[in-house]
Design a protein around this motif. Structure first.
Motif, PDB file in Angstrom:
ATOM      1  N   THR A  30       0.843  -1.180   0.000  1.00  0.00           N
ATOM      2  CA  THR A  30       0.000   0.000   0.000  1.00  0.00           C
ATOM      3  C   THR A  30       0.888   1.242   0.000  1.00  0.00           C
ATOM      4  OG1 THR A  30      -0.102   0.185   2.402  1.00  0.00           O
ATOM      5  CG2 THR A  30      -1.786  -1.201   1.340  1.00  0.00           C
ATOM      6  N   VAL A  31       0.298   2.371  -0.310  1.00  0.00           N
ATOM      7  CA  VAL A  31       1.042   3.632  -0.299  1.00  0.00           C
ATOM      8  C   VAL A  31       1.605   3.886   1.096  1.00  0.00           C
ATOM      9  CG1 VAL A  31       0.815   6.132  -0.556  1.00  0.00           C
ATOM     10  CG2 VAL A  31      -0.259   4.615  -2.211  1.00  0.00           C
ATOM     11  N   GLY A  57       7.534   3.990 -17.060  1.00  0.00           N
ATOM     12  CA  GLY A  57       7.288   2.626 -17.512  1.00  0.00           C
ATOM     13  C   GLY A  57       7.919   1.557 -16.643  1.00  0.00           C
ATOM     14  N   LEU A  58       8.376   1.945 -15.449  1.00  0.00           N
ATOM     15  CA  LEU A  58       9.020   0.980 -14.555  1.00  0.00           C
ATOM     16  C   LEU A  58       8.022   0.194 -13.728  1.00  0.00           C
ATOM     17  CD1 LEU A  58      11.991   3.213 -13.420  1.00  0.00           C
ATOM     18  CD2 LEU A  58      12.041   1.318 -15.049  1.00  0.00           C
ATOM     19  N   ILE A  59       6.854   0.788 -13.515  1.00  0.00           N
ATOM     20  CA  ILE A  59       5.773   0.093 -12.830  1.00  0.00           C
ATOM     21  C   ILE A  59       4.473   0.397 -13.557  1.00  0.00           C
ATOM     22  CG2 ILE A  59       6.884   0.093 -10.543  1.00  0.00           C
ATOM     23  CD1 ILE A  59       5.010   2.411  -9.775  1.00  0.00           C
ATOM     24  N   GLY A  60       3.471  -0.396 -13.301  1.00  0.00           N
ATOM     25  CA  GLY A  60       2.142  -0.166 -13.850  1.00  0.00           C
ATOM     26  C   GLY A  60       1.134  -0.676 -12.844  1.00  0.00           C
ATOM     27  N   ARG A  61      -0.106  -0.425 -13.101  1.00  0.00           N
ATOM     28  CA  ARG A  61      -1.152  -0.932 -12.216  1.00  0.00           C
ATOM     29  C   ARG A  61      -2.362  -1.309 -13.038  1.00  0.00           C
ATOM     30  NH1 ARG A  61      -3.017   4.607  -9.121  1.00  0.00           N
ATOM     31  NH2 ARG A  61      -2.532   5.958 -10.849  1.00  0.00           N
ATOM     32  N   SER A  62      -3.059  -2.323 -12.561  1.00  0.00           N
ATOM     33  CA  SER A  62      -4.207  -2.802 -13.319  1.00  0.00           C
ATOM     34  C   SER A  62      -5.490  -2.083 -12.927  1.00  0.00           C
ATOM     35  CB  SER A  62      -4.372  -4.305 -13.127  1.00  0.00           C
ATOM     36  OG  SER A  62      -4.486  -4.621 -11.761  1.00  0.00           O
ATOM     37  N   GLY A  63      -5.523  -1.491 -11.761  1.00  0.00           N
ATOM     38  CA  GLY A  63      -6.695  -0.759 -11.300  1.00  0.00           C
ATOM     39  C   GLY A  63      -6.309   0.645 -10.885  1.00  0.00           C
ATOM     40  N   ARG A  64      -7.171   1.268 -10.135  1.00  0.00           N
ATOM     41  CA  ARG A  64      -6.878   2.619  -9.641  1.00  0.00           C
ATOM     42  C   ARG A  64      -5.909   2.616  -8.474  1.00  0.00           C
ATOM     43  NH1 ARG A  64     -11.218   6.934  -8.409  1.00  0.00           N
ATOM     44  NH2 ARG A  64      -9.575   7.089  -6.924  1.00  0.00           N
ATOM     45  N   ARG A  65      -5.888   1.540  -7.727  1.00  0.00           N
ATOM     46  CA  ARG A  65      -5.093   1.495  -6.505  1.00  0.00           C
ATOM     47  C   ARG A  65      -3.662   1.061  -6.783  1.00  0.00           C
ATOM     48  NH1 ARG A  65      -9.239  -0.058  -1.795  1.00  0.00           N
ATOM     49  NH2 ARG A  65     -10.856   1.269  -2.606  1.00  0.00           N
ATOM     50  N   TRP A  66      -2.747   1.620  -6.001  1.00  0.00           N
ATOM     51  CA  TRP A  66      -1.342   1.272  -6.175  1.00  0.00           C
ATOM     52  C   TRP A  66      -1.042  -0.145  -5.706  1.00  0.00           C
ATOM     53  CZ3 TRP A  66       1.456   3.526  -9.495  1.00  0.00           C
ATOM     54  CH2 TRP A  66       1.238   4.855  -9.806  1.00  0.00           C
ATOM     55  N   ARG A  67      -1.903  -0.694  -4.889  1.00  0.00           N
ATOM     56  CA  ARG A  67      -1.676  -2.071  -4.417  1.00  0.00           C
ATOM     57  C   ARG A  67      -1.704  -3.058  -5.587  1.00  0.00           C
ATOM     58  NH1 ARG A  67      -1.454  -3.992   1.138  1.00  0.00           N
ATOM     59  NH2 ARG A  67      -1.300  -6.218   0.919  1.00  0.00           N
ATOM     60  N   SER A  68      -2.364  -2.697  -6.664  1.00  0.00           N
ATOM     61  CA  SER A  68      -2.418  -3.570  -7.837  1.00  0.00           C
ATOM     62  C   SER A  68      -1.212  -3.357  -8.749  1.00  0.00           C
ATOM     63  CB  SER A  68      -3.711  -3.301  -8.615  1.00  0.00           C
ATOM     64  OG  SER A  68      -3.707  -2.001  -9.170  1.00  0.00           O
ATOM     65  N   CYS A  69      -0.209  -2.673  -8.244  1.00  0.00           N
ATOM     66  CA  CYS A  69       0.941  -2.344  -9.074  1.00  0.00           C
ATOM     67  C   CYS A  69       1.762  -3.573  -9.421  1.00  0.00           C
ATOM     68  CB  CYS A  69       1.723  -1.260  -8.364  1.00  0.00           C
ATOM     69  SG  CYS A  69       3.381  -1.538  -7.999  1.00  0.00           S
ATOM     70  N   ARG A  70       2.391  -3.499 -10.576  1.00  0.00           N
ATOM     71  CA  ARG A  70       3.259  -4.569 -11.059  1.00  0.00           C
ATOM     72  C   ARG A  70       4.502  -3.923 -11.662  1.00  0.00           C
ATOM     73  NH1 ARG A  70      -0.445  -3.108 -14.344  1.00  0.00           N
ATOM     74  NH2 ARG A  70      -0.256  -3.069 -16.585  1.00  0.00           N
ATOM     75  N   LEU A  71       5.560  -4.671 -11.751  1.00  0.00           N
ATOM     76  CA  LEU A  71       6.799  -4.146 -12.302  1.00  0.00           C
ATOM     77  C   LEU A  71       6.746  -4.159 -13.816  1.00  0.00           C
ATOM     78  CD1 LEU A  71       9.270  -5.971  -9.929  1.00  0.00           C
ATOM     79  CD2 LEU A  71       8.554  -3.602  -9.815  1.00  0.00           C
ATOM     80  N   GLY A  72       7.376  -3.152 -14.402  1.00  0.00           N
ATOM     81  CA  GLY A  72       7.496  -3.071 -15.855  1.00  0.00           C
ATOM     82  C   GLY A  72       6.190  -3.108 -16.601  1.00  0.00           C
ATOM     83  N   ALA A  73       5.565  -1.956 -16.753  1.00  0.00           N
ATOM     84  CA  ALA A  73       4.250  -1.861 -17.389  1.00  0.00           C
ATOM     85  C   ALA A  73       4.188  -2.399 -18.777  1.00  0.00           C
ATOM     86  CB  ALA A  73       3.796  -0.398 -17.414  1.00  0.00           C
TER      87      ALA A  73
END
Length: 73
Positions: A30-31, A57-73
């Protein structure tokens, strides 16, 4: 980000926190968790840094929340 294209030490530590969280827990932190681990008390400062990393482009997210973040968009 600095003008020479190198990540700031804070951005590097945030990426490290995200990478470790995904590896250990299977999802991004989480943030607030990121802020605690890198020494930022302001969630808006953390969100700003995450936005910069996403723009690079180092991270991306599938939803609005940063918790859904993933590496390398």
């Amino acid at each position: 980000m600095r003008r020479d294209g190198v990540l700031s030490p804070r951005q590097e530590s945030i990426l490290r926190v995200i990478r470790n969280s995904i590896f250990e827990c299977g999802e991004g932190p989480t943030v607030r968790q990121i802020g605690e681990r890198v020494g930022l008390s302001s969630t808006s400062s953390v969100a700003y840094q995450l936005g910069r990393l996403e723009a690079l482009g180092l991270i991306g997210r599938s939803g609005r929340r940063w918790r859904s973040c993933r590496l390398g968009a």
